[in-house]
Design an enzyme around this catalytic site. Structure first.
Site, PDB file in Angstrom:
ATOM      1  CB  SER A 136     -26.324   5.486 -13.077  1.00 22.89           C
ATOM      2  OG  SER A 136     -26.662   4.758 -14.230  1.00 22.89           O
ATOM      3  CE1 TYR A 161     -23.103   1.331 -11.235  1.00 25.38           C
ATOM      4  CE2 TYR A 161     -24.831   0.859 -12.824  1.00 25.38           C
ATOM      5  CZ  TYR A 161     -23.890   1.717 -12.305  1.00 25.38           C
ATOM      6  OH  TYR A 161     -23.750   2.966 -12.835  1.00 25.38           O
ATOM      7  CE  LYS A 165     -23.568   4.502  -9.207  1.00 25.27           C
ATOM      8  NZ  LYS A 165     -22.529   5.305  -8.564  1.00 25.27           N
TER       9      LYS A 165
HETATM   10  C1  UD1 Z   1     -24.943   0.204 -18.306  1.00 27.74           C
HETATM   11  C2  UD1 Z   1     -25.817   0.690 -17.196  1.00 27.74           C
HETATM   12  C3  UD1 Z   1     -25.422   2.105 -16.801  1.00 27.74           C
HETATM   13  C4  UD1 Z   1     -23.998   2.098 -16.360  1.00 27.74           C
HETATM   14  C5  UD1 Z   1     -23.140   1.593 -17.499  1.00 27.74           C
HETATM   15  C6  UD1 Z   1     -21.734   1.540 -16.971  1.00 27.74           C
HETATM   16  C7  UD1 Z   1     -28.078  -0.159 -17.178  1.00 27.74           C
HETATM   17  C8  UD1 Z   1     -29.428  -0.069 -17.777  1.00 27.74           C
HETATM   18  N1  UD1 Z   1     -27.193   0.698 -17.666  1.00 27.74           N
HETATM   19  O1  UD1 Z   1     -25.262   1.014 -19.416  1.00 27.74           O
HETATM   20  O2  UD1 Z   1     -26.197   2.532 -15.733  1.00 27.74           O
HETATM   21  O3  UD1 Z   1     -23.610   3.386 -15.996  1.00 27.74           O
HETATM   22  O4  UD1 Z   1     -23.599   0.285 -17.914  1.00 27.74           O
HETATM   23  O5  UD1 Z   1     -21.089   0.384 -17.182  1.00 27.74           O
HETATM   24  O6  UD1 Z   1     -27.809  -0.938 -16.311  1.00 27.74           O
HETATM   25  N2  UD1 Z   1     -23.914  -3.073 -26.704  1.00 27.74           N
HETATM   26  C9  UD1 Z   1     -23.780  -3.937 -27.764  1.00 27.74           C
HETATM   27  N3  UD1 Z   1     -22.653  -4.680 -27.848  1.00 27.74           N
HETATM   28  C10 UD1 Z   1     -21.651  -4.610 -26.929  1.00 27.74           C
HETATM   29  C11 UD1 Z   1     -21.804  -3.712 -25.828  1.00 27.74           C
HETATM   30  C12 UD1 Z   1     -22.953  -2.962 -25.741  1.00 27.74           C
HETATM   31  O7  UD1 Z   1     -24.654  -4.036 -28.612  1.00 27.74           O
HETATM   32  O8  UD1 Z   1     -20.671  -5.350 -27.055  1.00 27.74           O
HETATM   33  C13 UD1 Z   1     -25.125  -2.233 -26.601  1.00 27.74           C
HETATM   34  C14 UD1 Z   1     -25.971  -2.518 -25.387  1.00 27.74           C
HETATM   35  O9  UD1 Z   1     -26.892  -3.524 -25.648  1.00 27.74           O
HETATM   36  C15 UD1 Z   1     -26.619  -1.164 -25.166  1.00 27.74           C
HETATM   37  C16 UD1 Z   1     -25.601  -0.158 -25.684  1.00 27.74           C
HETATM   38  O10 UD1 Z   1     -24.704  -0.900 -26.496  1.00 27.74           O
HETATM   39  O11 UD1 Z   1     -27.752  -1.036 -25.942  1.00 27.74           O
HETATM   40  C17 UD1 Z   1     -24.810   0.510 -24.568  1.00 27.74           C
HETATM   41  O12 UD1 Z   1     -24.315  -0.511 -23.710  1.00 27.74           O
HETATM   42  P1  UD1 Z   1     -23.282  -0.184 -22.534  1.00 27.74           P
HETATM   43  O13 UD1 Z   1     -22.207   0.686 -23.042  1.00 27.74           O
HETATM   44  O14 UD1 Z   1     -22.904  -1.485 -21.922  1.00 27.74           O
HETATM   45  O15 UD1 Z   1     -24.120   0.695 -21.512  1.00 27.74           O
HETATM   46  P2  UD1 Z   1     -25.536   0.431 -20.837  1.00 27.74           P
HETATM   47  O16 UD1 Z   1     -25.865  -1.003 -20.772  1.00 27.74           O
HETATM   48  O17 UD1 Z   1     -26.502   1.337 -21.507  1.00 27.74           O
END
Ligand code: UD1
Length: 351
Positions: A136, A161, A165
């Site tokens: 990841s 987590y 990795k």
């Molecule tokens: C995280 C992990 C990634 C993992 C993935 C799987 C980190 C840095 N990244 O990705 O390695 O494979 O989870 O679960 O640890 N967001 C919102 N509102 C929400 C949900 C998300 O604003 O309700 C935003 C988050 O702040 C982020 C983006 O959407 O900026 C993507 O979030 P998400 O889908 O949770 O993935 P990551 O955090 O990037």
């Protein structure tokens, strides 16, 4: 919808796919069959559902062997491990929820790390030649600059987590250095979204989802009142976090290319490669694109930053292009459309 009929099953390269009924695993199983491989799934459905196996058989028009067991129960699929024609293992089975890993780190280290070590011992014992490992972009932590290349230094992992990795990559690297007869590759996924173009398989979070796309879908359906955007005071184009979203079908195809690479005699015996689109999109851009393409409203509000979130990360994908001859072909419109259509398929199936 049946899309392809594999030809001669006898001559096919056999591959074990741990976690083959999960989100990325299931799409990879279809890509493997399409490319002439013969996958065998090991998945105990702790984070996937049985009907995905039926869907995979229907979509591929082929019987797909499935061992419904923990991937660490090696005795339950010993016959496949011992099969001299087994060409490789694609290892997806792992826990992947950042928050859960903070609450229950030992469960993560046990399943993701100890299990992986045990699997590599099986690889040696049975003289299996090729290993593809699901890694990841989390290994980079908060990078100092973007896009990140494979040479961008890793930061201390923010969560257990993420640590699993990083540890597994290190284990694989040292394993490969000592066992030149085994070829392996770690694939560093950025943010996988979307669904199969048939819309009959896709992401199925069993518990409350934490990832952005399933929550966007839920907000658009009215299953949650509003999506919370985690912070709009980052140093980014619109203040929200930047990620590199990648269509799961593109990601699946990359696994086939990775196996092809490993099976090429001149290949190096250990590589780690970024798999992303190479473009960074903000949270608001994803929401806007989803609303526009699917002609729906996505109710949302700005909330607090989520602890541990990285401000911005997107991939330099040159290495994947160079060594795997792979690059993403689907854009954000495809991703949001397929995510939405898959959710509608699920609604129809659930009556
Ligand atoms: C995280 C992990 C990634 C993992 C993935 C799987 C980190 C840095 N990244 O990705 O390695 O494979 O989870 O679960 O640890 N967001 C919102 N509102 C929400 C949900 C998300 O604003 O309700 C935003 C988050 O702040 C982020 C983006 O959407 O900026 C993507 O979030 P998400 O889908 O949770 O993935 P990551 O955090 O990037």
């Amino acid at each position: 919808m049946k899309e392809f009929m594999p030809q001669n099953m006898e001559s096919k390269k056999k591959v074990l796919v741990t976690g083959g009924l999960g989100f990325i695993g299931s799409h990879t199983v279809l890509s493997l069959i399409k490319s002439g491989f013969s996958p065998v799934i090991v998945d105990d459905c702790r984070n996937s559902q049985e009907f995905i196996h039926d869907s995979l058989q229907r979509l591929s028009g082929t019987k797909i062997p499935w061992i419904k067991e923990d991937y660490q129960s090696f005795d339950s699929y010993r016959e496949y491990l011992e099969d001299e024609d087994l060409d490789g293992i694609v290892h997806f089975a792992a826990y992947k929820a950042v928050g859960e890993s903070v609450e229950n780190p030992m469960m993560y280290f046990q399943n993701n790390v100890s299990g992986f070590i045990a699997l590599l011992n099986e690889v040696l014992k049975h003289d299996i030649k090729n290993v593809v490992f699901s890694s990841s972009c989390t290994v980079y932590g908060q990078p100092e600059s973007n896009p990140v290349t494979e040479q961008t230094p890793m930061q201390i992992a923010e969560s257990p987590y993420g640590a699993t990795k990083q540890m597994c990559e290190r284990i694989l690297q040292d394993f490969a250095a000592a066992h030149k007869e085994v070829n392996s590759i770690a694939l560093r996924y950025f943010n996988p979204v979307g669904a199969h173009h048939s819309h009959e398989i896709g992401e199925l979070p069993l518990n409350k989802p934490n990832n952005l796309m399933p929550l966007v879908v839920m907000a658009a359906k009215g299953l949650i009142e509003k999506l919370t955007v985690y912070g709009n005071d980052y140093q980014t184009k619109d203040g929200t976090c930047i990620r590199d979203y990648i269509h799961v079908e593109d990601l699946a195809d990359a696994h086939v290319k990775a196996l092809d690479y490993l099976m090429t005699p001149s290949s190096e015996n250990y590589k780690f490669v970024n798999l992303g689109n190479g473009t960074g999109y903000s949270v608001l851009e994803v929401i806007q694109k989803f609303a526009e393409v699917n002609e729906v409203v996505v109710p949302h509000e700005i909330g607090e930053r989520r602890p541990g979130d990285v401000e911005a990360i997107y991939a330099d994908t040159s290495m994947a292009r160079e060594i795997l001859n792979w690059q993403a072909s689907k854009d954000l419109s495809d991703m949001v459309r397929d995510s939405w259509q898959w959710s509608k398929f699920l609604d129809k199936s659930n009556g």
